[in-house]
Design a protein around this motif. Structure first.
Motif, short mmCIF file in Angstrom:
data_model
loop_
_atom_site.label_atom_id
_atom_site.label_comp_id
_atom_site.label_asym_id
_atom_site.label_seq_id
_atom_site.Cartn_x
_atom_site.Cartn_y
_atom_site.Cartn_z
N GLU A 49 0.82 -1.21 0.00
CA GLU A 49 0.00 0.00 0.00
C GLU A 49 0.86 1.26 0.00
O GLU A 49 0.66 2.16 -0.82
N ILE A 50 1.83 1.34 0.91
CA ILE A 50 2.62 2.57 0.98
C ILE A 50 3.55 2.71 -0.23
O ILE A 50 3.85 3.82 -0.66
N SER A 51 3.98 1.58 -0.78
CA SER A 51 4.88 1.63 -1.93
C SER A 51 4.17 2.14 -3.18
O SER A 51 4.83 2.62 -4.12
N PHE A 56 5.31 9.34 -0.96
CA PHE A 56 6.04 8.95 0.26
C PHE A 56 7.51 8.70 -0.03
O PHE A 56 8.38 8.93 0.81
N GLN A 57 7.80 8.23 -1.25
CA GLN A 57 9.18 7.92 -1.61
C GLN A 57 10.02 9.18 -1.81
O GLN A 57 11.24 9.10 -1.90
N LYS A 58 9.37 10.33 -1.85
CA LYS A 58 10.11 11.59 -1.92
C LYS A 58 10.62 12.02 -0.55
O LYS A 58 11.58 12.76 -0.43
N VAL A 138 3.38 20.20 -3.18
CA VAL A 138 3.67 18.86 -2.67
C VAL A 138 3.18 18.68 -1.24
O VAL A 138 2.63 17.62 -0.89
N LEU A 139 3.35 19.70 -0.40
CA LEU A 139 2.99 19.55 1.02
C LEU A 139 1.52 19.20 1.24
O LEU A 139 1.22 18.26 1.99
N GLU A 145 -2.33 12.35 1.76
CA GLU A 145 -1.98 10.93 1.70
C GLU A 145 -1.62 10.38 3.08
O GLU A 145 -1.92 9.22 3.40
N LEU A 146 -0.98 11.20 3.91
CA LEU A 146 -0.65 10.77 5.27
C LEU A 146 -1.92 10.48 6.07
O LEU A 146 -2.00 9.50 6.82
N GLU A 147 -2.93 11.31 5.91
CA GLU A 147 -4.19 11.12 6.63
C GLU A 147 -4.87 9.83 6.19
O GLU A 147 -5.40 9.07 7.01
#
Length: 329
Positions: A49-51, A56-58, A138-139, A145-147
């Motif tokens: 999921e996170i990949s 996130f990879q940034k 981006v922020l 996405e974090l939420e």
């Protein structure tokens, strides 16, 4: 767990994108041996999921984790909501300082060209450049996405707590038995004095064999993954076996007669009589020595020729361990 522990575990979980690569080589590893299959599947589903979220990879790579670094810079953040609220106030100048501190660079007037001083891959430098260049866009996407990811994280944690409650309790009990935990995990990482001074000790549900030590203003944060004790205990057992094997090989090689017999076998001399003549011992004595060497895996019979051959891999492994132990390159 308290809210701060959940947050630490969540932010470190993004490093799983690289951490579980040990499972992907097709060979049996220590992790395979100690980790429950159902737990492993949970971690792999979470990692998938996170990949899939490139954003996130940034912020998290093998070389840095800006998400956790941001948390550890803010002592007042105690839960996910406050983390998001504080992160949303981050401006580009503060973000550059965050990058500089993470990479150990001077943070005054930090610019992209300063990344040349950092020990980073070209890909990581490029990703950071893109984030800096498009930070205002981006922020908000990162926060969104974090939420979403945190909600999924909470679902996974609920399953883990329900399925592995006893294991979690056992690990908490081990934390209370600090001597046991120190001897198994931390003695090769930090001194007993530093371990005794720790102010927090966290259990990371999603991290598997991770040991994390964070220092900030003399504040020591020790954290261990759910299977970290099993992993290091098994690792120590394996090291003990390897060390015993290494000592045994060195002991055999130090014996002049046995070493000479090994050399003969390496040269293709396999006749008991011929070996006996070279070392002035009886053929039954040679038979005894060959049996001893075989029982200790120094030599073995080739399936085709039925003659003894040297176990080169074992000797190579033992000598390599000596070089590692003595820090000789």
């Amino acid at each position: 767990m308290d809210e701060k522990t959940y947050l630490v575990d969540f932010l470190l979980s993004f490093e799983l994108m690289d951490d579980v690569s040990e499972w992907d080589d097709g060979e049996k590893t220590l992790l395979d041996k100690v980790v429950d299959d159902d737990y492993r599947k949970l971690i792999e589903s979470y990692t998938t999921e996170i990949s899939s979220k490139k954003i996130f990879q940034k912020f998290v790579t093998k070389e840095y984790n800006l998400l956790s670094k941001f948390l550890f810079r803010q002592d007042e953040i105690g839960d996910f909501s406050s983390y998001i609220a504080t992160l949303s106030q981050l401006d580009i100048s503060e973000f550059k300082i965050l990058i500089a501190e993470t990479l150990g660079l001077p943070n005054e007037s930090f610019e992209f060209r300063d990344l040349d001083q950092a020990n980073l891959s070209a890909q990581s430098k490029w990703e950071l450049f893109l984030v800096i260049d498009d930070f205002e866009d981006v922020l908000p996407r990162l926060i969104e996405e974090l939420e979403k990811q945190y909600r999924y994280y909470c679902d996974i944690i609920e399953v883990i707590e329900a399925s592995y409650g006893q294991k979690i309790q056992d690990l908490r009990n081990l934390i209370n038995e600090e001597k046991t935990l120190y001897d198994t995990i931390f003695e090769d990482i930090l001194t007993q004095e530093l371990f005794d001074e720790h102010q927090e000790f966290l259990i990371l549900y999603l991290s598997i064999h991770r040991v994390m030590i964070n220092y900030k203003n003399n504040h020591k944060l020790l954290a261990i993954g759910l299977y970290v004790y099993d992993y290091y205990l098994e690792k120590k057992k394996q090291q003990a076996v390897d060390y015993e094997v290494m000592q045994n090989v060195l002991k055999v090689l130090a014996d002049q007669t046995r070493y000479g017999i090994i050399k003969c076998i390496g040269r293709g001399i396999t006749s008991n009589k011929e070996i006996a003549k070279l070392f002035s011992i009886s053929p039954p004595g040679v038979t005894y020595q060959l049996k001893y060497l075989a029982e200790n895996d120094i030599i073995y019979k080739d399936n085709l020729t039925k003659h003894y051959v040297i176990n080169k891999e074992l000797i190579r492994f033992s000598l390599a361990n000596v070089l590692i132990d003595l820090d000789i390159e």
